[in-house]
Design a protein around this motif. Structure first.
Motif, PDB file in Angstrom:
ATOM      1  N   ILE A 147       0.843  -1.195   0.000  1.00 21.92           N
ATOM      2  CA  ILE A 147       0.000   0.000   0.000  1.00 21.92           C
ATOM      3  C   ILE A 147       0.877   1.243   0.000  1.00 21.92           C
ATOM      4  O   ILE A 147       1.845   1.322   0.757  1.00 21.92           O
ATOM      5  CB  ILE A 147      -0.909   0.029   1.246  1.00 21.92           C
ATOM      6  CG1 ILE A 147      -1.920  -1.111   1.213  1.00 21.92           C
ATOM      7  CG2 ILE A 147      -1.638   1.365   1.362  1.00 21.92           C
ATOM      8  CD1 ILE A 147      -2.791  -1.206   2.456  1.00 21.92           C
ATOM      9  N   VAL A 148       0.504   2.210  -0.822  1.00 22.67           N
ATOM     10  CA  VAL A 148       1.093   3.545  -0.775  1.00 22.67           C
ATOM     11  C   VAL A 148      -0.067   4.497  -0.537  1.00 22.67           C
ATOM     12  O   VAL A 148      -1.043   4.493  -1.283  1.00 22.67           O
ATOM     13  CB  VAL A 148       1.815   3.898  -2.095  1.00 22.67           C
ATOM     14  CG1 VAL A 148       2.331   5.327  -2.055  1.00 22.67           C
ATOM     15  CG2 VAL A 148       2.951   2.923  -2.368  1.00 22.67           C
ATOM     16  N   ALA A 149       0.005   5.289   0.524  1.00 27.02           N
ATOM     17  CA  ALA A 149      -1.115   6.162   0.889  1.00 27.02           C
ATOM     18  C   ALA A 149      -0.610   7.499   1.376  1.00 27.02           C
ATOM     19  O   ALA A 149       0.557   7.643   1.713  1.00 27.02           O
ATOM     20  CB  ALA A 149      -1.957   5.497   1.976  1.00 27.02           C
ATOM     21  N   GLY A 150      -1.512   8.463   1.420  1.00 32.77           N
ATOM     22  CA  GLY A 150      -1.175   9.744   2.011  1.00 32.77           C
ATOM     23  C   GLY A 150      -1.587  10.944   1.205  1.00 32.77           C
ATOM     24  O   GLY A 150      -1.436  12.067   1.666  1.00 32.77           O
ATOM     25  N   GLN A 151      -2.124  10.763   0.019  1.00 34.66           N
ATOM     26  CA  GLN A 151      -2.507  11.898  -0.790  1.00 34.66           C
ATOM     27  C   GLN A 151      -3.911  12.368  -0.433  1.00 34.66           C
ATOM     28  O   GLN A 151      -4.847  11.580  -0.425  1.00 34.66           O
ATOM     29  CB  GLN A 151      -2.471  11.513  -2.262  1.00 34.66           C
ATOM     30  CG  GLN A 151      -1.101  11.077  -2.725  1.00 34.66           C
ATOM     31  CD  GLN A 151      -1.171  10.614  -4.146  1.00 34.66           C
ATOM     32  OE1 GLN A 151      -1.348  11.407  -5.054  1.00 34.66           O
ATOM     33  NE2 GLN A 151      -1.059   9.321  -4.334  1.00 34.66           N
TER      34      GLN A 151
END
Length: 166
Positions: A147-151
């Motif tokens: 998972i890549v998150a944060g936007q």
């Protein structure tokens, strides 16, 4: 986690994720798959989720993903699937996927290693702006997800779930 920050989490085992500029000796020592040009291709499924504070029923299209109720992801009450795409990546080529917030995900296959795992490189940027996530390198086997998150997106957060299909 601040909405502008990036969070990376490996699912289904431990995907090896490192910023490209800071690869470790373990990543560098993995041996590429030799003399098999027809196998230097992989397929990555990218699911784009929207996490919000709104109390909604779970989106059944997401499936079982307990990680969304743990750690920084537990901060959001619900997740909805916005899109799911398959990117066919071959070594040397790159693919782009436009994200709902106008940014571009760029992914490429760096190599396929002797153990069958794929070494992937991804970045997220805005057209005519600096990279939001500059060159993240991940090593993952087929079936593994990360998972890549944060936007920030519409009073919530975008969560990108990458899964190596083959």
């Amino acid at each position: 986690m601040a909405l502008g920050a990036v969070s990376l989490l490996a699912l289904n085992g431990s995907a090896d994720a490192k910023p490209k500029r800071a690869r470790s000796a373990a990543t560098l020592s993995a041996k590429p798959l030799a003399d098999a040009p027809e196998k230097l291709e992989t397929v990555v499924e990218v699911s784009v989720l929207h996490g919000t504070h709104e109390q909604k029923e779970p989106d059944p299209r997401i499936g079982n993903m307990p990680e969304l109720s743990q750690g920084p992801f537990a901060k959001y009450a619900s997740y909805q699937l916005l899109s799911r795409s398959q990117l066919r990546l071959s070594r040397g080529g790159k693919r782009q996927l436009k994200l709902p917030n106008g940014r571009l995900l760029e992914a490429r296959l760096e190599d396929i290693l002797a153990d069958g795992s794929s070494r992937l490189v991804a970045s997220i940027n805005r057209p005519d702006a600096n990279d939001f996530l500059p060159l993240l390198e991940v090593k993952a086997r087929p079936g593994q997800a990360f998972i890549v998150a944060g936007q920030s997106y519409k009073r919530g957060i975008l969560v990108l779930v990458f899964k190596v299909v083959r």
